[in-house]
Design a protein around this motif. Structure first.
Motif, short mmCIF file in Angstrom:
data_model
loop_
_atom_site.label_atom_id
_atom_site.label_comp_id
_atom_site.label_asym_id
_atom_site.label_seq_id
_atom_site.Cartn_x
_atom_site.Cartn_y
_atom_site.Cartn_z
N ALA A 68 8.73 -9.06 49.15
CA ALA A 68 10.04 -9.10 48.50
C ALA A 68 9.94 -9.75 47.13
N GLY A 69 9.17 -10.84 47.05
CA GLY A 69 8.94 -11.48 45.75
C GLY A 69 8.21 -10.56 44.80
N ASP A 70 7.17 -9.89 45.30
CA ASP A 70 6.44 -8.93 44.47
C ASP A 70 7.35 -7.81 43.99
N GLY A 71 8.20 -7.33 44.89
CA GLY A 71 9.12 -6.25 44.53
C GLY A 71 10.09 -6.66 43.44
N LEU A 72 10.63 -7.87 43.54
CA LEU A 72 11.56 -8.35 42.53
C LEU A 72 10.88 -8.51 41.17
N LEU A 73 9.67 -9.02 41.18
CA LEU A 73 8.94 -9.24 39.92
C LEU A 73 8.71 -7.91 39.20
N ALA A 74 8.22 -6.92 39.92
CA ALA A 74 7.95 -5.62 39.30
C ALA A 74 9.24 -4.92 38.89
N TYR A 75 10.25 -5.02 39.74
CA TYR A 75 11.54 -4.37 39.47
C TYR A 75 12.18 -4.90 38.20
N ALA A 76 11.99 -6.21 37.95
CA ALA A 76 12.65 -6.86 36.81
C ALA A 76 12.29 -6.20 35.48
N PHE A 77 11.02 -5.90 35.27
CA PHE A 77 10.60 -5.36 33.98
C PHE A 77 11.09 -3.93 33.79
N GLY A 78 11.06 -3.15 34.85
CA GLY A 78 11.60 -1.80 34.75
C GLY A 78 13.10 -1.81 34.52
N PHE A 79 13.78 -2.80 35.08
CA PHE A 79 15.22 -2.90 34.93
C PHE A 79 15.60 -3.14 33.47
N ILE A 80 14.84 -4.00 32.78
CA ILE A 80 15.11 -4.25 31.36
C ILE A 80 14.99 -2.95 30.56
N ILE A 81 13.90 -2.24 30.78
CA ILE A 81 13.63 -1.04 30.00
C ILE A 81 14.65 0.06 30.29
N ALA A 91 13.72 0.09 20.70
CA ALA A 91 12.45 -0.19 21.37
C ALA A 91 11.63 -1.27 20.66
N PRO A 92 11.52 -1.25 19.31
CA PRO A 92 10.75 -2.31 18.63
C PRO A 92 11.31 -3.71 18.89
N ARG A 93 12.59 -3.81 19.19
CA ARG A 93 13.18 -5.11 19.51
C ARG A 93 13.06 -5.43 20.99
N LEU A 94 13.06 -4.40 21.82
CA LEU A 94 13.05 -4.58 23.27
C LEU A 94 11.66 -4.93 23.81
N LEU A 95 10.63 -4.32 23.27
CA LEU A 95 9.28 -4.54 23.79
C LEU A 95 8.82 -6.00 23.67
N PRO A 96 9.08 -6.69 22.56
CA PRO A 96 8.72 -8.12 22.51
C PRO A 96 9.44 -8.98 23.55
N VAL A 97 10.64 -8.55 23.95
CA VAL A 97 11.37 -9.25 25.00
C VAL A 97 10.61 -9.14 26.32
#
Length: 322
Positions: A140-153, A161-167
Motif C-alpha cells: 500500500a505504501g509502495d502503491g501510494l508512492l508511485a501513484y503520487a508522481f503520476g497523479f501530478i503529471i 511541462a517545463p515548470r511541472l517537471l522540476p516539481v
C-alpha cells in the motif's frame, strides 16, 4: 492593514521578539483556524476523489484506509500556501498537494511497521499493517508512492511541462535516499546509541521530516513560477519550520497522551531514540523551536500580507498540542 508599517515593524525584529509576528498576524485579522479548516476541507475533498477502488480491491482499500484517515494535512496546506504566495492558485497546486499527502502517508505506513517503529496506532486507529497485514501494508505504501508522481503529471492543469517537471524532480529528491529515506536509515542506525550529537540529530530530521516539508512549500511556489530569490527564502523558511516541527514532536512524545497524539506516546524513550529533549531538556527544546520559527518568519518579511498564512502556520507549529 498598513503594509509599510507591517514591514517596518518586522524589519526591526530581534531574535526573541516573536510577539511582533503574533501581533501583526492578529492585527491583520488573519484567522488561522478558519484558514486551516477551509484548506483542509479542500484537500480532504480532493483526496477522497483521488484513488478509485478497482480490482484487486484490497490494495486500493488499504491505500485509502491510511490516506483518508484524517490528520492535520499540514504538508498539502503548505503546498497550497506556497503556490498562492508566489501568485498561483489553489486549483493549479491541488494535485501536487494531494501527491505530497500520498507520499507522507506512505512514510507513515512504513514507519509504523514492526521492522521500523513498530506502532499499533496512527491517527487514532489501528495502523495499516494491523488491519491488512504487513505484506499488504508495504505494498500500500509502495502503491501510494508511485501513484503520487503520476497523479501530478496527469491531473495538474494550467502549468507548462517545463515548470511541472522540476516539481516532480524536487519531490522525488525529497523522498529518496537524499531525503526522507536517508534520514530514516540514520534514525534507525542511531537507536539505542547514547552519544548522538546535535549535528547528527539535525541531519536525521532535516532529511526524515524536513525534506518533505520543504518540498511541499517549494513545489507549490515552483508551480506558480517563483524565481530563485523567492525559492531561496522559502527554502530557508521551510527548513527552519521543519526542524521546529520535529523538536515539538519530540516534546509532545513526552508530554502528551496517546489519545491527544492519536498514536502511542513515549515510544522514543522506549526504544532509546535520541531526541532533542534528551539532549537539551524540554524547556530548552521549546526555546530552540521558538527561535527556529522566528528565523523562518524573518524570511517572509518581503512578501508582506501574502506571507500571513505561512507565518501563522509557523506559529501554529510551536503552539500545537498534538
Amino acid at each position: 492593514m498598513n503594509t509599510q508599517v507591517f514591514e517596518q515593524n518586522l524589519q526591526n525584529l530581534q531574535p526573541e521578539q516573536h510577539q511582533i509576528f503574533e501581533h501583526e498576524i492578529a492585527k491583520a485579522n488573519f484567522d488561522l483556524n478558519s484558514y486551516l479548516s477551509e484548506r483542509k476541507n479542500q484537500v480532504e475533498a480532493a483526496l477522497a476523489q483521488s484513488i478509485e477502488v478497482v480490482y484487486p480491491e484490497k490494495i486500493y482499500e488499504a491505500m485509502n484506509y491510511s490516506l483518508l484517515a484524517g490528520g492535520k494535512r499540514l504538508r498539502p496546506i503548505l503546498c497550497l500556501a506556497g503556490c498562492e504566495l508566489a501568485g498561483g492558485t489553489v486549483e493549479m497546486a491541488m494535485p501536487t498537494a494531494c501527491a505530497v499527502e500520498m507520499i507522507h502517508t506512505m512514510s507513515l505506513i512504513h514507519d509504523d511497521l514492526p521492522a521500523m517503529d513498530n506502532d499499533d496506532y496512527r491517527r487514532g486507529r489501528p495502523t495499516n499493517h494491523k488491519v491488512y497485514g504487513e505484506d499488504i501494508a508495504i505494498l500500500a505504501g509502495d502503491g501510494l508512492l508511485a501513484y503520487a508522481f503520476g497523479f501530478i503529471i496527469s491531473k495538474t492543469q494550467d502549468v507548462s511541462a517545463p515548470r511541472l517537471l522540476p516539481v516532480v524532480a524536487k519531490l522525488s529528491y525529497a523522498v529518496a535516499a537524499t531525503g526522507l529515506v536517508g534520514g530514516q536509515v540514520l534514525d534507525l542506525e542511531c537507536e539505542g546509541k547514547q552519544a548522538i550529537d546535535v549535528e547528527t540529530l539535525n541531519f536525521i530530521h532535516t532529511h526524515k521530516t524536513g525534506a518533505l516539508l520543504e518540498a511541499s512549500v517549494l513545489c507549490g511556489a515552483m508551480l506558480a513560477g517563483a524565481d530563485d530569490e523567492v525559492l531561496q527564502r522559502l527554502s530557508r523558511y521551510a527548513r527552519n519550520i521543519g526542524l521546529a516541527f520535529q523538536i515539538i514532536d519530540d516534546v509532545l512524545d513526552i508530554t502528551a497522551t496517546s489519545e491527544e497524539l492519536g498514536k502511542t506516546s513515549g515510544k522514543d524513550e522506549q526504544v532509546q531514540k535520541a531526541t532533542y529533549p534528551s539532549l537539551w531538556g524540554i524547556e530548552e527544546s521549546k526555546h530552540q523551536a521558538r527561535r527556529l520559527v522566528d528565523a523562518a518568519n524573518i524570511e517572509l518579511i518581503p512578501f508582506k500580507e501574502k506571507s500571513l498564512p505561512l507565518m501563522a502556520i509557523a506559529e501554529y507549529i510551536t503552539n500545537r498540542t498534538h
